[in-house]
Design an enzyme around this catalytic site. Structure first.
Site, PDB file in Angstrom:
ATOM      1  CE1 TYR A 183     -12.042 -61.115 -15.247  1.00 34.96           C
ATOM      2  CE2 TYR A 183     -10.552 -62.627 -16.374  1.00 34.96           C
ATOM      3  CZ  TYR A 183     -11.561 -61.675 -16.416  1.00 34.96           C
ATOM      4  OH  TYR A 183     -12.089 -61.291 -17.628  1.00 34.96           O
ATOM      5  CB  SER A 194     -12.948 -64.514 -19.640  1.00 31.25           C
ATOM      6  OG  SER A 194     -11.539 -64.618 -19.657  1.00 31.25           O
TER       7      SER A 194
HETATM    8  C1  8X3 Z   1      -9.393 -61.733 -19.880  1.00 29.24           C
HETATM    9  C2  8X3 Z   1      -8.607 -62.837 -20.485  1.00 29.24           C
HETATM   10  O1  8X3 Z   1      -6.461 -64.229 -20.260  1.00 29.24           O
HETATM   11  O2  8X3 Z   1      -6.610 -62.201 -18.945  1.00 29.24           O
HETATM   12  O3  8X3 Z   1     -10.736 -62.073 -19.749  1.00 29.24           O
HETATM   13  O4  8X3 Z   1      -7.916 -64.118 -18.342  1.00 29.24           O
HETATM   14  S1  8X3 Z   1      -7.371 -63.358 -19.451  1.00 29.24           S
END
Ligand code: 8X3
Length: 257
Positions: free
Chosen positions: A155, A142
């Site tokens: 994340y 990502s």
């Molecule tokens: C998802 C992209 O911009 O939400 O992997 O991190 S973001």
């Protein structure tokens, strides 16, 4: 938990592609495209029921599996006689709270699925990928694997980990017949991903895409993954960053639509 599958040994003459997180979004779209490109696709996700219809439609095999459950992953791997492509797609975001107040359980869950899940499946299938003589590992990274943003903490940390696996593995496999491809999308409109991240808050989820003319779709990413996988075996698309035109950078998004 013992893995469950619709027993049919994948393979035969066709190359076999294992797709994790195949029950929806990017995984589902990629499974469709890989099947159309001639692969015998093994669909993996926790929700076996959702996989069954897709497996039937594309002529693949459905396998109910939690990628964070190592004994189950090992049992799954032992069931496969051939693996040519592994698409490590299973991943998720939980929560959008600042580091100061985020729930550690959310962080743990993100690390488990994005990092440990990728590790488990890769370790379990690597001998078969090497034995194929021309194996491909695709890692779903990502732009969060490269850039931090407010509320992204857990994340962002997990996807930096996913990126680190791809970069390290490519070095370690330099003399093996296996290439490692990392695909790093930016803004993709996959409602399930965003709803899960925002605890099911539909209003906040739709605000993520507010005014953005054309976020990427799951199929845009699937198209790119399939393109990378179908390059000749000596061509390695090391790292490919994919964004919608309206997103010049993580915080630079055109929302005038
Ligand atoms: C998802 C992209 O911009 O939400 O992997 O991190 S973001």
């Amino acid at each position: 938990m013992a893995p469950q599958s619709d027993s049919r040994d994948a393979g035969g003459d066709r190359p076999v592609a294992v797709v994790t997180g195949a029950s929806s979004g990017i995984g589902e779209a990629t499974a469709r495209r890989l099947a159309a490109a001639g692969y015998d696709v093994v669909l993996v996700a926790r929700r076996l029921d959702r996989l069954r219809a897709l497996a039937q439609e594309i002529g693949g095999t459905a396998y109910g599996l939690d990628v964070t459950d190592r004994p189950a992953v090992d049992a799954f791997a032992a069931n496969l006689s051939r693996v040519d492509v592994l698409f490590n797609n299973a991943g998720a975001a939980f929560g959008a709270d600042p580091v100061a107040t985020a729930d550690p359980a959310d962080w743990q869950a993100m690390f488990d699925v994005n990092v440990m899940g990728t590790l488990h499946v890769t370790q379990a299938l690597l001998p078969k990928l090497i034995a194929s003589g021309a194996g491909t590992i695709v890692i779903m990274s990502s732009t969060a694997g490269f850039t931090a943003y407010e509320g992204g903490g857990g994340y962002v940390a997990a996807k930096h980990g996913t990126h680190a696996i791809a970069a390290t593995l490519r070095l370690e496999l330099f003399d093996q017949p296996v290439r490692v491809i990392e695909i790093a999308p930016g803004m993709v409109r996959t409602d399930e991903f965003t709803m899960k991240r925002l605890g099911g808050d539909a209003e906040r989820a739709s605000a993520v895409y507010q005014g953005v003319a054309e976020p990427l779709t799951a199929d845009d990413v699937a198209d790119t993954v399939t393109w990378a996988v179908t390059r000749p075996a000596h061509v390695n698309v090391d790292l490919l960053v994919l964004r919608p035109r309206a997103q010049a950078a993580q915080h630079k998004v055109d929302r005038r639509s």
